[in-house]
Enzyme design. Structure first.
Site, PDB file in Angstrom:
ATOM      1  N   LYS A  30       0.837  -1.203   0.000  1.00 38.76           N
ATOM      2  CA  LYS A  30       0.000   0.000   0.000  1.00 38.76           C
ATOM      3  C   LYS A  30       0.874   1.255   0.000  1.00 38.76           C
ATOM      4  O   LYS A  30       0.669   2.173  -0.800  1.00 38.76           O
ATOM      5  CB  LYS A  30      -0.908  -0.012   1.230  1.00 38.76           C
ATOM      6  N   ARG A 100      -3.567   3.023   8.575  1.00 41.53           N
ATOM      7  CA  ARG A 100      -3.833   1.710   7.983  1.00 41.53           C
ATOM      8  C   ARG A 100      -2.567   0.859   7.946  1.00 41.53           C
ATOM      9  O   ARG A 100      -1.465   1.382   7.837  1.00 41.53           O
ATOM     10  CB  ARG A 100      -4.356   1.853   6.541  1.00 41.53           C
ATOM     11  N   GLY A 109      -7.992  -7.106   4.922  1.00 43.24           N
ATOM     12  CA  GLY A 109      -8.850  -7.208   6.097  1.00 43.24           C
ATOM     13  C   GLY A 109      -8.237  -7.908   7.288  1.00 43.24           C
ATOM     14  O   GLY A 109      -8.887  -8.060   8.322  1.00 43.24           O
ATOM     15  N   MET A 111      -5.420  -7.074   9.068  1.00 38.53           N
ATOM     16  CA  MET A 111      -4.824  -6.235  10.115  1.00 38.53           C
ATOM     17  C   MET A 111      -5.684  -4.996  10.327  1.00 38.53           C
ATOM     18  O   MET A 111      -6.728  -4.834   9.707  1.00 38.53           O
ATOM     19  CB  MET A 111      -3.374  -5.912   9.745  1.00 38.53           C
ATOM     20  N   ARG A 344      -3.431  -1.702  -6.049  1.00 39.02           N
ATOM     21  CA  ARG A 344      -2.631  -2.916  -5.878  1.00 39.02           C
ATOM     22  C   ARG A 344      -2.940  -3.839  -7.049  1.00 39.02           C
ATOM     23  O   ARG A 344      -3.955  -3.673  -7.733  1.00 39.02           O
ATOM     24  CB  ARG A 344      -2.956  -3.612  -4.555  1.00 39.02           C
ATOM     25  N   HIS A 460      -1.542 -42.445   1.278  1.00 34.85           N
ATOM     26  CA  HIS A 460      -2.079 -43.250   0.179  1.00 34.85           C
ATOM     27  C   HIS A 460      -3.257 -42.539  -0.486  1.00 34.85           C
ATOM     28  O   HIS A 460      -3.336 -42.420  -1.712  1.00 34.85           O
ATOM     29  CB  HIS A 460      -2.514 -44.630   0.710  1.00 34.85           C
ATOM     30  N   SER A 770      15.941 -41.466 -10.410  1.00 31.81           N
ATOM     31  CA  SER A 770      14.704 -40.710 -10.203  1.00 31.81           C
ATOM     32  C   SER A 770      14.542 -40.521  -8.702  1.00 31.81           C
ATOM     33  O   SER A 770      14.503 -41.494  -7.949  1.00 31.81           O
ATOM     34  CB  SER A 770      13.498 -41.459 -10.779  1.00 31.81           C
ATOM     35  N   CYS A 837      10.150 -38.095  -9.142  1.00 31.00           N
ATOM     36  CA  CYS A 837       8.803 -38.632  -9.314  1.00 31.00           C
ATOM     37  C   CYS A 837       7.988 -38.560  -8.026  1.00 31.00           C
ATOM     38  O   CYS A 837       6.910 -39.117  -7.943  1.00 31.00           O
ATOM     39  CB  CYS A 837       8.841 -40.063  -9.837  1.00 31.00           C
ATOM     40  N   TYR A 857      13.998 -33.865 -15.784  1.00 30.17           N
ATOM     41  CA  TYR A 857      12.531 -33.836 -15.854  1.00 30.17           C
ATOM     42  C   TYR A 857      11.933 -33.895 -14.456  1.00 30.17           C
ATOM     43  O   TYR A 857      12.596 -34.281 -13.485  1.00 30.17           O
ATOM     44  CB  TYR A 857      11.995 -34.998 -16.696  1.00 30.17           C
TER      45      TYR A 857
END
Length: 882
Positions: A30, A100, A109, A111, A344, A460, A770, A837, A857
């Protein structure tokens, strides 16, 4: 002259503006934007910002304002007085200010805020004279006493509301706005009495005392429970604190030529390039929030004041051109003059984020590369999976872990069989379990969603649900499940099979009733964004998939192979589970091989289907990993049924189950240890993989299997099992009479810390690595991913963890093991292919780390492939800047 880091206050006004939009860490979002808007000539009421560093210092020295701060505040207030021509606390033309909060990351909202500060009995008379509006001035004073008492002094708002209700009753009015001036005078008197009763002191008449207490209140609000919880939920860490913005008040409630509103430079829901917002005539900003009156769409403003509407359109264009972003701004019109109070970056839906990014590139407002960075990767969930209507009311019963995104509603089913039966009869059901096991797989698949009271983000239930794109909330510890009684209790409320529950897999919320849902829609803009992502990313994106259906879906989302095909799930379907159990219960290698021979055709068929779906792309098949007891029935009835089916005694089945029981199965007889002790299991699986690849080749389908041996901790384990696997491959090729080229690589999962530490030795026997980061994380930390839920919330609250380490990779600790494994492995084999993975493969922050340490990857669940593609592109563009 003070050094920059010693400067506690930054001024913004026509005379000078000390800050810039780049200073969000120091001035908060702000404060930085107020300074920026001032510097580009927008009409901003003057004021100053106290830095976030000052907030950190306030907390560090035990909740005290730093020495000299209020002297600096006096100096800056003098500058504001000179610029406005008003005086703080004056009985002629008083200066009033708002106080503020404003952190570096927007926390709407969360604080505290105080408005109309500086009013006292003398300044009230001055405001009446200056405004010519006695009722307005009286109303401003009563608002200040209420807000200051509530926010600064901790006097419950309800005490003020009770007095307001009494006064309205006394004057025979229903609405706040109907109370006349005499009523407001009485109300101010009564508000002062409430203040004194609950604080033990009179409402302060010294405006600087008001200001000092308000500044301190904003600093304190950094650590109030709702702000701490907001930061935890949104994973906001590393901030110093909040800034404090002290700004000249302007009033939208001074008559019919005044007003207030909030606007977006584009539609935040759809992304459409049209001015969007709301406004109220003759009102203050909190009137909109309080819902006292219904705002009008900003598009109707021209009927009220076309000149103001045209000015706002000009502001919209200035903000977008300057910030090159969709902005959300607050404005007030005081007696026909427009003022900007805040701007903002506007929050937006995933759909809007994609459209705005693509449109802005098309409008040449931003470059393609910037467009790619503008969409938070996780926001793509909103485009791929159903979500709950954000406007719908929610009766939240409890909150668990957001294990798999989506929105699901259904009646409660307490066993997998029940879920299957009821789903087949057309019911939408949620499978509710303490925890799930592989035996529950069919019920999990048939259920609309999964809810567990234990387990974590890589339990799981969570792993399987994410693979299917099925909504799952795990580890909702406040739920008490009574499976026999077919009911659950949540904080004293009881729900049974006939009750409907809704679960939000993105927030972890568990809600009563059926919440309206919004189905996902993919647009051409989405495809454009994905094309750009593929253009700029370095990392390949694979998927975790166990079925041809999952493989096809992932390929449609842009997957470039399978990084993890789990074979254990294949054994639970139909007759397979019986043959699997027959193998486990067998007492000799010969009888085990006979049972495995029954499984071989099923495995071959499974692999052929997956290789066909992924033709021309690599498929990494992980050999059997879980401990064998997971495949056996645990209850007496099911054990007797199995004994009868196999023609053996129930006592033997029970005995074998007890023999296989382990105190800590995750560290027990599983992974490569199964292949060492039962080599026939590896033989069957490798034979099935090889035969499936040969069958595909004979059909003209290019299969590219990679055999992954799990849980290796010693180079000797991999050396021995690799040799065995290659022998089986060669024997199968010979038996099938196959003489063509069949390239099947053999590698391992790096999921035990020792494997990472000795990766140079392990790499001698591996074609690829992997990283299994789920197991690597639990072994590095020494805790179970299924039991972490009992202490994780407290660790997050106390900021011992920034994030759940199973959601986001612990780059500092576990990351060292990954980086070491990569470097040591490639020291032995320069071209060693390395991927990941674990579930971290679909997490944007973790993807950035994997990109940095040069993995080839990442592999993730099908529904996260698009997210990973975008995250990998953002990472590559971020690294390119460094």
């Amino acid at each position: 002259m003070a050094k920059k880091q010693d400067k506690k206050i930054y001024y913004f006004g026509k005379t000078k503006s000390d800050g810039t939009k780049e200073m969000k860490e120091l001035l908060g979002g702000k404060g930085a934007n107020l300074a920026e808007m001032t510097s580009i000539g927008l009409p901003v009421p003057p004021g100053f910002t106290i830095t976030t560093e000052t907030c950190a210092e306030y907390n560090k020295i035990g909740g005290k304002l730093p020495a000299g701060l209020m002297d600096d505040v006096h100096k800056n207030m003098n500058m504001v007085e000179k610029e406005t021509g008003k005086n703080f606390g004056s009985n002629e033309n008083p200066l009033l200010v708002s106080v503020r909060s404003g952190a570096a990351v927007s926390m709407p909202g969360m604080m505290d805020t105080v408005l109309n500060l500086g009013l006292n009995d003398a300044a009230l008379e001055g405001l009446i004279i200056a405004s010519g509006n006695r009722r307005f001035a009286l109303d401003a004073y009563r608002r200040l006493i209420n807000m200051f008492g509530d926010v600064v002094m901790g006097v419950d708002h309800e005490h003020f509301e009770e007095e307001f209700d009494k006064i309205k009753e006394k004057y025979g009015v229903k609405l706040d706005t109907e109370l006349n001036e005499d009523g407001l005078v009485d109300l101010i008197h009564d508000y002062k009495e409430v203040y004194k009763t609950h604080t033990g002191e009179d409402f302060p008449q010294d405006p600087f005392e008001q200001l000092e207490k308000a500044i301190e209140a904003v600093f304190k609000s950094w650590n109030i429970p709702r702000a701490v919880e907001y930061r935890r939920i949104n994973e906001i860490t590393g901030l110093m604190g909040t800034a404090v913005n002290v700004q000249t008040m302007v009033f939208g409630n001074m008559g019919e030529d005044s007003g207030t509103g909030v606007a977006f430079t584009r539609d935040p829901s759809t992304g459409e390039n049209k001015f969007y917002g709301e406004f109220l005539v003759n009102a203050q900003g909190e009137d909109v929030v309080a819902g006292i009156r219904t705002p009008q769409p900003v598009s109707e403003m021209s009927a009220w004041r076309k000149d103001i509407y045209d000015s706002l359109l000009e502001v919209k264009n200035i903000l977008e051109k300057h910030y090159q972003e969709m902005e959300d701004f607050e404005f007030t019109i005081e007696t026909g003059t427009l003022f900007m109070l805040q701007t903002r970056t506007g929050k937006r839906t995933g759909q809007a984020a994609v459209k705005i990014a693509v449109d802005m590139v098309g409008e040449k407002l931003i470059t393609e590369k910037v467009g790619v960075t503008r969409v938070p990767p996780n926001d793509l969930n909103q485009l791929l999976l159903p979500t709950f209507d954000p406007k719908a009311a929610r009766d939240v019963l409890t909150t668990g872990l957001p294990a798999s995104p989506g929105a699901a509603c259904g009646k409660l089913a307490f066993t997998a069989d029940e879920a299957v039966q009821r789903a087949e009869n057309g019911e939408s059901v949620l499978l509710v379990r303490k925890e799930t096991s592989p035996e529950d797989i069919k019920g999990m698949h048939m259920a609309a969603g999964i809810l567990t009271s234990t387990g974590g983000m890589t339990s799981h239930a969570a792993v399987v649900a994410r693979g299917w794109g099925k909504c799952c909330v795990a580890g909702a510890g406040e739920i008490i499940i009574d499976e026999k009684g077919a009911k659950i209790t949540i904080n004293g409320k009881i729900f049974g099979q006939g009750d409907t529950i809704s679960i939000d897999g993105s927030s972890g919320e568990v809600m009563a009733g059926e919440i309206p849902r919004i189905e996902p829609k993919l647009s051409g803009d989405f495809a454009t964004l994905m094309d750009w992502s593929d253009k700029y990313r370095r990392l390949k994106i694979r998927t975790n998939a166990d079925t041809p259906e999952d493989a096809t879906r992932a390929r449609d989302f842009g997957a470039e192979g399978i990084g993890l095909c789990r074979t254990e799930h294949m054994f639970f379907e139909g007759d397979r589970i019986t043959s699997m159990r027959e193998m486990i219960l067998a007492e000799t290698q010969e009888t085990r091989r006979a049972a495995l021979a029954k499984l071989l055709p099923y495995q071959r068929e499974d692999f052929e289907g997956i290789f066909t779906a992924m033709k021309d792309l690599p498929v990494t098949v992980r050999l059997l990993d879980p401990p064998l007891h997971e495949f056996l029935p645990q209850d007496e009835k099911a054990q007797k049924e199995l004994a009868a089916a196999l023609g053996i005694s129930a006592e033997y089945v029970t005995q074998r189950v007890e023999q296989l029981h382990e105190l800590n199965p995750m560290l027990g007889h599983r992974g490569c240890r199964l292949s060492v002790t039962y080599p026939e299991i590896l033989d069957m699986q490798v034979q099935a993989i090889t035969e499936a690849a040969i069958d595909c080749k004979n059909k003209g389908i290019e299969a590219m299997p990679e055999i992954m041996i799990p849980l290796v901790g010693l180079a000797k384990e991999l050396s021995m099992l690799r040799e065995q696997a290659i022998d089986v491959i060669e024997k199968t090729k010979k038996d099938k009479g196959f003489t063509g080229n069949l390239d099947i690589s053999v590698g391992t999962m790096i999921e035990i810390p020792r494997a990472a530490l000795t990766a140079d030795e392990v790499a001698k026997h591996a074609d690829f690595f992997s990283f299994g980061t789920n197991d690597l994380t639990q072994m590095a930390f020494g805790f179970s991913r299924d039991d972490i839920g009992s202490f994780l919330p407290e660790y997050l609250r106390l900021e011992i963890f920034d994030r759940d380490p199973f959601q986001g990779l612990d780059a500092t600790g576990v990351g060292q093991l990954v980086e070491m494994g990569v470097k040591k492995g490639r020291k032995t084999k320069k071209a060693l292919k390395v991927g990941v993975c674990g579930e971290h493969g679909g997490d944007p922050a973790s993807i950035a780390f994997f990109d940095k340490v040069n993995l080839d990857y990442v592999s993730c669940s099908p529904f996260r492939v698009s997210i990973a593609r975008l995250a990998a592109a953002q990472s590559a563009l971020g690294l390119a800047k460094k």
